[in-house]
Motif scaffolding. Structure first.
Motif, PDB file in Angstrom:
ATOM      1  N   PRO A 138       0.834  -1.208   0.000  1.00 42.69           N
ATOM      2  CA  PRO A 138       0.000   0.000   0.000  1.00 42.69           C
ATOM      3  C   PRO A 138       0.868   1.258   0.000  1.00 42.69           C
ATOM      4  CG  PRO A 138       0.028  -0.992   2.177  1.00 42.69           C
ATOM      5  CD  PRO A 138       0.753  -1.946   1.272  1.00 42.69           C
ATOM      6  N   VAL A 139       0.413   2.266  -0.743  1.00 44.32           N
ATOM      7  CA  VAL A 139       1.142   3.523  -0.840  1.00 44.32           C
ATOM      8  C   VAL A 139       0.147   4.667  -0.759  1.00 44.32           C
ATOM      9  CG1 VAL A 139       3.109   2.637  -2.151  1.00 44.32           C
ATOM     10  CG2 VAL A 139       1.048   3.415  -3.365  1.00 44.32           C
ATOM     11  N   ARG A 140       0.668   5.839  -0.390  1.00 44.78           N
ATOM     12  CA  ARG A 140      -0.087   7.081  -0.390  1.00 44.78           C
ATOM     13  C   ARG A 140       0.483   7.944  -1.508  1.00 44.78           C
ATOM     14  NH1 ARG A 140      -4.967   9.116   1.409  1.00 44.78           N
ATOM     15  NH2 ARG A 140      -4.787  11.341   1.913  1.00 44.78           N
ATOM     16  N   VAL A 141      -0.403   8.424  -2.396  1.00 45.96           N
ATOM     17  CA  VAL A 141       0.046   9.083  -3.627  1.00 45.96           C
ATOM     18  C   VAL A 141      -0.510  10.497  -3.668  1.00 45.96           C
ATOM     19  CG1 VAL A 141       0.178   8.922  -6.145  1.00 45.96           C
ATOM     20  CG2 VAL A 141      -0.003   6.839  -4.761  1.00 45.96           C
ATOM     21  N   ALA A 142       0.324  11.427  -4.132  1.00 44.00           N
ATOM     22  CA  ALA A 142      -0.094  12.796  -4.425  1.00 44.00           C
ATOM     23  C   ALA A 142       0.052  13.023  -5.929  1.00 44.00           C
ATOM     24  CB  ALA A 142       0.746  13.803  -3.650  1.00 44.00           C
ATOM     25  N   ALA A 143      -1.015  13.534  -6.570  1.00 40.73           N
ATOM     26  CA  ALA A 143      -1.010  13.757  -8.027  1.00 40.73           C
ATOM     27  C   ALA A 143      -1.252  15.233  -8.295  1.00 40.73           C
ATOM     28  CB  ALA A 143      -2.070  12.900  -8.699  1.00 40.73           C
ATOM     29  N   LEU A 144      -0.469  15.813  -9.264  1.00 41.51           N
ATOM     30  CA  LEU A 144      -0.568  17.232  -9.577  1.00 41.51           C
ATOM     31  C   LEU A 144      -0.580  17.387 -11.096  1.00 41.51           C
ATOM     32  CD1 LEU A 144      -0.549  20.152  -8.455  1.00 41.51           C
ATOM     33  CD2 LEU A 144       1.948  20.098  -8.669  1.00 41.51           C
ATOM     34  N   TYR A 145      -1.650  18.009 -11.624  1.00 39.03           N
ATOM     35  CA  TYR A 145      -1.773  18.264 -13.054  1.00 39.03           C
ATOM     36  C   TYR A 145      -1.265  19.675 -13.359  1.00 39.03           C
ATOM     37  CZ  TYR A 145      -4.768  14.142 -13.499  1.00 39.03           C
ATOM     38  OH  TYR A 145      -5.252  12.865 -13.511  1.00 39.03           O
ATOM     39  N   LEU A 146      -0.393  19.756 -14.399  1.00 41.32           N
ATOM     40  CA  LEU A 146       0.162  21.035 -14.828  1.00 41.32           C
ATOM     41  C   LEU A 146       0.061  21.147 -16.357  1.00 41.32           C
ATOM     42  CD1 LEU A 146       3.432  21.050 -12.664  1.00 41.32           C
ATOM     43  CD2 LEU A 146       1.318  22.294 -12.179  1.00 41.32           C
ATOM     44  N   GLN A 147       0.075  22.337 -16.868  1.00 39.44           N
ATOM     45  CA  GLN A 147       0.082  22.580 -18.311  1.00 39.44           C
ATOM     46  C   GLN A 147       1.425  23.164 -18.741  1.00 39.44           C
ATOM     47  OE1 GLN A 147      -3.316  25.067 -19.257  1.00 39.44           O
ATOM     48  NE2 GLN A 147      -4.593  23.267 -19.692  1.00 39.44           N
TER      49      GLN A 147
END
Length: 487
Positions: A138-147
Motif C-alpha cells: 500500500p502507498v499514499r500518492v499525491a497527483a498534480l496536473y500542470l500545463q
C-alpha cells in the motif's frame, strides 16, 4: 433463584459503573486511532505535496518539449531511505511515461478537464517495487496536473505523481494511538480504583447495619442507632426500629404479666407454706401427715418458683438498664453471701465454705493484706451478682445432697475475676452441660428445683459482659466458674 439473588449489590454497582468506562475506553481508542490516522495522513500529505511541487519545478517546458533538470543527486536524496523512499512519476499527456517509476497507481478518476495546480491525494497499491516481482504494497500518492507549452491554444497537460509507502504512516498512527491511549488507560485504572473505593465506602453503612443486627442477642430489642447513614438506609433502620419497638412492647407485656402474677402469688404461697408447716407439726402421725408433707413440699416448691421468676424478671434488659453499675469487691460480696447461707447449709447438713482474698489475715488497722495486683473488684450491679451467687450455692447444696461439701472461691485471672462454686456431688453429665442453661430444663428429677437457677445465672453474667462454664471438680463433683471483667 433470580438474578438479583446471584449477584451482590456491590458487584452490580461495580458492573454498572465500570462497564460504561470500558465501553467508553474502547470507543475512545477507536476514535483516537481514526484521529491519529487522519493526522498521520495530513503529515504525509504535506510531505508529498512539497515533494510533488519540487519535482514539478524540475520539469521545465522548452518550445514544444520538456527540459528535465533532475540531477542524480536529487534522485539519490529521494531514494535515500530504502524503508521509506519516495517514488515519483512524470507523464505527459497523462498515461505516457516520461520519468520515474512506471508502476505508480493512477488517480482513481480521470476527469475530462482535471484541476490544474491542485494536488489530489489517494491510497493505492504498488504492484512490485520497480518491477522486481515483490508483492503489492500500500502507498499514499499525491497527483498534480500542470500545463506546459508556448502556444496557449495548444498547451499540453503534465501529470506529476509522488508516492510514499503507507507502512510508516501506519507506524506513525500507532505511535500517536499509544501516546494518546496510554495516559487515558492510566486514568481509567485510577478512576476504576476510585470507583471501587467509593462503592465500598458507600456500602459501608450497610455492612455496619448488618454487624449491628448480627451482633445482637435475641433478647436485645434496643433501637438501632444509625444517624450518620444515608437517608435511604436511615429509613430501613427506622423500619427495623419500629419492628423492634412492637416486639419490645409485646415482650414487655408478657414479662409484666409474669412479674405481676409472681408478686400476687408470693404472699398466698408464703401463707400456705407457713400454715402447712404448722399443720404438719401439730398433726398426729398417719396418712394425713403424709398428705400435709406433700402439700408443704408443693408449697415450698411453688414459692421457690415464684422467687425465681421474680429474680428472672430483675435480670431482663429493661430492669438492668434502670440499675446503675458500680465498682464493688466481688470477694467481699461472696464472703457475705456465703455467711448468710451458712444456716441453710447447716440445716441441710452441707459443709459450706469460702476461699478468697477476704479470708486473709488483717493488719492492726483492720485492712486486708491483699495487694493491688490481687484486686478482685468488678463493675456491676450488686443485687444481680448476689442473686447469681445465691442461685449457684443453692443449686450446689440442693443437688449435691446431705453430707456434701460446697466451696465458694474468688480469684483474679488476668483481666478477669473468677467466681467459682464447686461441690463433691454427682455433677452434671457432659452431654447436658449446654442444656442446663435453658429455662425450665432440669438435668435430674431429684430435689424440688424449677429449672431456672442456671438460666438466671447465665443471664446475669452475660449482662456483666462475662461468661459461665461447667467443668468437673476434683476428685468428683461439679465446678461452676463465672468469669467477669475486672474493674
Amino acid at each position: 433463584m433470580g438474578p438479583s439473588s446471584r449477584f451482590s449489590l456491590k458487584r452490580q454497582l461495580l458492573l454498572w459503573l465500570l462497564l460504561p468506562q470500558i465501553v467508553l475506553w474502547l470507543a475512545g481508542a477507536l476514535f483516537s486511532y481514526r484521529l491519529a490516522g487522519r493526522y498521520a495522513n495530513e503529515a504525509v500529505d504535506a510531505t508529498l505535496l512539497q515533494a510533488t511541487r519540487s519535482l514539478a519545478r524540475q520539469v521545465k517546458p522548452m518550445g514544444n518539449g520538456l527540459l528535465i533538470d533532475f540531477p542524480r543527486a536529487a534522485q539519490d536524496v529521494l531514494e535515500a531511505d530504502p524503508s521509506d523512499k519516495l517514488l515519483y512519476t512524470v507523464s505527459s499527456p497523462p498515461g505516457q511515461f516520461i520519468l520515474g517509476n512506471r508502476n505508480l497507481p493512477s488517480p482513481p478518476a480521470k476527469p475530462a478537464s482535471p484541476p490544474l495546480g491542485e494536488a489530489q491525494f489517494y491510497d493505492g497499491e504498488l504492484d512490485g517495487a520497480d518491477g522486481d516481482g515483490q508483492p503489492a504494497s500500500p502507498v499514499r500518492v499525491a497527483a498534480l496536473y500542470l500545463q506546459f507549452g508556448e502556444n496557449p491554444k495548444a498547451q499540453q497537460t503534465m501529470l506529476v505523481q509522488v508516492a510514499r509507502s503507507s507502512a510508516n504512516r501506519e507506524l506513525l498512527a500507532r505511535r500517536l494511538l499509544i501516546d494518546t491511549m496510554l495516559p487515558l488507560s492510566v486514568l481509567i485504572v485510577l478512576m476504576s480504583m476510585i470507583v471501587w473505593a467509593g462503592v465500598g465506602a458507600g456500602l459501608a453503612p450497610i455492612a455496619r447495619l448488618r454487624r449491628l443486627v448480627e451482633g445482637r442477642k435475641p433478647n436485645d430489642l434496643r433501637p438501632i442507632e444509625l444517624d450518620a447513614a444515608p437517608q435511604e438506609l436511615r429509613s430501613l433502620a427506622q423500619a427495623i426500629n419500629d419492628l423492634l419497638d412492637a416486639v419490645r412492647h409485646n415482650v414487655q407485656g408478657q414479662r409484666r404479666f409474669i412479674s405481676d402474677a409472681a408478686h400476687q402469688l408470693r404472699t398466698p404461697l408464703a401463707g400456705l407454706k407457713s400454715q402447712s408447716e404448722l399443720a404438719l407439726a401439730e398433726a398426729p402421725p398417719g396418712p394425713l401427715t403424709m398428705r400435709l408433707a406433700r402439700v408443704q413440699e408443693s408449697a415450698a416448691r411453688s414459692a421457690h418458683l415464684v422467687n425465681q421468676l421474680l429474680a428472672l424478671a430483675r435480670t431482663e434488659p429493661e430492669s438492668v438498664t434502670r440499675q446503675t453499675p458500680v465498682r464493688l469487691d466481688l470477694g467481699r460480696l461472696a464472703r457475705e453471701v456465703t455467711a448468710e447461707l451458712v444456716p441453710r447449709a447447716l440445716q441441710q447438713q452441707v459443709d459450706l465454705g469460702y476461699d478468697g482474698p477476704d479470708c486473709g489475715d488483717r493488719d492492726d488497722d483492720g485492712a486486708d493484706q491483699a495487694t493491688a495486683s490481687e484486686s478482685v473488684e468488678v463493675t456491676g450491679i450488686a443485687l444481680l451478682l448476689r442473686e447469681a451467687l445465691v442461685n449457684l450455692v443453692d443449686n450446689a447444696m440442693r443437688y449435691a445432697g446431705r453430707g456434701s461439701s460446697v466451696t465458694v472461691q474468688v480469684r483474679r485471672a488476668g483481666a478477669e475475676v473468677e467466681l467459682i462454686v464447686s461441690d463433691n456431688g454427682p455433677g452434671v453429665p457432659e452431654a447436658l452441660r449446654e442444656q442446663v442453661f435453658e429455662r425450665f430444663f432440669r438435668g435430674t428429677h431429684e430435689g424440688n428445683g424449677c429449672g431456672l437457677g442456671l438460666a438466671i445465672v447465665k443471664e446475669i453474667v452475660e449482662r456483666h459482659g462475662g461468661r459461665i462454664a461447667l467443668s468437673d471438680a476434683e476428685p468428683r463433683g461439679l465446678r461452676v466458674t463465672l468469669s467477669v471483667p475486672a474493674a
